[in-house]
Enzyme design. Structure first.
Site, PDB file in Angstrom:
ATOM      1  N   GLU A  54       0.822  -1.206   0.000  1.00  0.00           N
ATOM      2  CA  GLU A  54       0.000   0.000   0.000  1.00  0.00           C
ATOM      3  C   GLU A  54       0.861   1.263   0.000  1.00  0.00           C
ATOM      4  O   GLU A  54       0.618   2.201  -0.754  1.00  0.00           O
ATOM      5  CB  GLU A  54      -0.923   0.012   1.234  1.00  0.00           C
ATOM      6  CG  GLU A  54      -1.911  -1.141   1.277  1.00  0.00           C
ATOM      7  CD  GLU A  54      -1.400  -2.319   2.072  1.00  0.00           C
ATOM      8  OE1 GLU A  54      -2.210  -2.966   2.750  1.00  0.00           O
ATOM      9  OE2 GLU A  54      -0.178  -2.593   2.001  1.00  0.00           O
ATOM     10  N   LEU A 206      20.328 -30.057   2.481  1.00  0.00           N
ATOM     11  CA  LEU A 206      19.030 -29.401   2.703  1.00  0.00           C
ATOM     12  C   LEU A 206      19.034 -27.939   2.298  1.00  0.00           C
ATOM     13  O   LEU A 206      18.443 -27.083   2.974  1.00  0.00           O
ATOM     14  CB  LEU A 206      18.586 -29.541   4.168  1.00  0.00           C
ATOM     15  CG  LEU A 206      18.453 -30.967   4.721  1.00  0.00           C
ATOM     16  CD1 LEU A 206      17.920 -30.936   6.138  1.00  0.00           C
ATOM     17  CD2 LEU A 206      17.576 -31.837   3.832  1.00  0.00           C
ATOM     18  N   ARG A 209      19.549 -25.506  -4.359  1.00  0.00           N
ATOM     19  CA  ARG A 209      20.718 -25.404  -5.239  1.00  0.00           C
ATOM     20  C   ARG A 209      20.356 -25.460  -6.726  1.00  0.00           C
ATOM     21  O   ARG A 209      21.081 -24.916  -7.548  1.00  0.00           O
ATOM     22  CB  ARG A 209      21.711 -26.535  -4.946  1.00  0.00           C
ATOM     23  CG  ARG A 209      22.209 -26.553  -3.514  1.00  0.00           C
ATOM     24  CD  ARG A 209      23.262 -27.619  -3.289  1.00  0.00           C
ATOM     25  NE  ARG A 209      22.799 -28.958  -3.598  1.00  0.00           N
ATOM     26  CZ  ARG A 209      22.058 -29.705  -2.792  1.00  0.00           C
ATOM     27  NH1 ARG A 209      21.660 -29.230  -1.621  1.00  0.00           N
ATOM     28  NH2 ARG A 209      21.704 -30.924  -3.143  1.00  0.00           N
ATOM     29  N   GLY A 292      13.158 -39.089   7.761  1.00  0.00           N
ATOM     30  CA  GLY A 292      12.810 -40.295   7.025  1.00  0.00           C
ATOM     31  C   GLY A 292      11.447 -40.817   7.389  1.00  0.00           C
ATOM     32  O   GLY A 292      10.585 -40.100   7.911  1.00  0.00           O
TER      33      GLY A 292
END
Length: 348
Positions: A54, A206, A209, A292
């Protein structure tokens, strides 16, 4: 051509999307200033901590905002954060009407911004493309309403249902396009979570890339006990400071060792709900669980998964030293199910 409120709001939503990878923990917001059926100015919130949509749009519009209509996909904020309240700026601009897609679910706003506009005698039209606006910011809405991040459980598996390859094979079950897609998903979330077993077995990075990004998600590890390898890549690379480990309270020695590596540590019971509540306090709006299986099962059993991502590769893993490709695949929808067939080609 005269645009309807819906047409202008659709343009607003499309523009807001440009902030997807940079604005969290804030929502994606855009603002259009329209006068006499013509677009005067437009802007979107570009990064958390910077000016809101805004303020940017009204700066561009200048005096032309007087008597204009403002289109925004989310109710203007009315509280002081890292930036001033947007509702004050909207009122001061002299706009005569505000068309808003949906109210802000943040308890600090939650209808108060719209109430302030109406109290200032500004005509307010609500609910234009509301469903589309809520979908755009589903992570933000979920986090504000549920007081925990939106959780996506992700895994990749072979055609025979295996999620882990043999030690003699490469660690990836899926191909290059699926891996790139995973990195695109990583770029859109605030945090990625794994369990201790995945850390020990895969030693993952993690990070994002394989696609462009301006930020890396927080890397989260939950461990029920100590024994985490201090030489893991998560604890020793350039993003060690962006890694958070949840440990039981009795693991103070391990916690100290990790903190010396600039790793963040939280000593609490690493159960799913406790972890999610803590992540919410850290302004994490979305969480990508990459494994996992034990970690997935815990979050699923606690009914804390909101979305599932499953990648199925045309390979057989079984107990083979190297996975076997089975192509071509044939997939067929059978009601709500999917039937997949593949033939092994053998020499005569």
């Amino acid at each position: 051509m005269m645009y309807t409120h819906e047409k202008w709001m659709q343009k607003t939503l499309t523009l807001a999307e440009a902030g997807r990878l940079t604005v969290s923990p804030n929502p994606m917001v855009a603002c259009l200033v329209v006068k006499d059926g013509k677009l005067i100015a437009q802007a979107y919130h570009q990064k958390a901590g910077q000016s809101h949509a805004e303020a940017l749009a009204l700066d561009l519009a200048g005096e032309q905002a007087n008597g204009a209509t403002l289109y925004i996909n989310l109710e203007p904020c009315c509280h002081q954060g890292r930036t001033p309240p947007c509702v004050d700026r909207v009122i001061a601009s002299g706009v005569s009407r505000v068309v808003c897609a949906t109210q802000d679910p943040n308890p600090l706003v939650s209808g108060q911004g719209i109430a302030a506009l109406k109290a200032a005698s500004i005509d307010v039209i609500e609910g234009v493309l509301e469903n589309e606006a809520r979908t755009l910011n589903q992570f933000f809405f979920h986090a504000m309403i549920m007081q925990r991040p939106y959780v996506i459980a992700k895994w990749a598996m072979s055609l025979d249902g295996q999620t882990i390859c043999a030690d003699t094979d490469d660690c990836f079950i899926t191909g290059e396009k699926s891996q790139q897609h995973v990195h695109q998903q990583r770029a859109m979330v605030d945090a990625i979570l794994i369990g201790a077993n995945t850390l020990i077995r895969d030693n993952p990075q993690l990070t994002v890339r394989l696609t462009a990004t301006e930020k890396q998600p927080l890397r989260v590890v939950i461990a029920e006990r100590g024994g985490l390898p201090l030489d893991a890549r998560l604890f020793n690379d350039a993003y060690a400071f962006n890694t958070l480990v949840y440990l039981p309270s009795g693991e103070a020695e391990l916690a100290s060792s990790l903190q010396k590596k600039d790793v963040q540590v939280c000593l609490i019971a690493p159960d799913p709900l406790t972890v999610l509540k803590d992540l919410h306090k850290r302004h994490i709006r979305s969480l990508y669980i990459e494994g996992g299986a034990k970690t997935h099962k815990k979050f699923i059993a606690a009914d804390l998964v909101d979305e599932y991502h499953c990648y199925i590769a045309p390979v057989i893993v079984a107990n083979l030293p190297k996975k076997t490709c089975v192509l071509p695949l044939v997939a067929e929808a059978l009601g709500d199910d999917v039937f997949i067939s593949a033939k092994i080609k053998r020499s005569d």
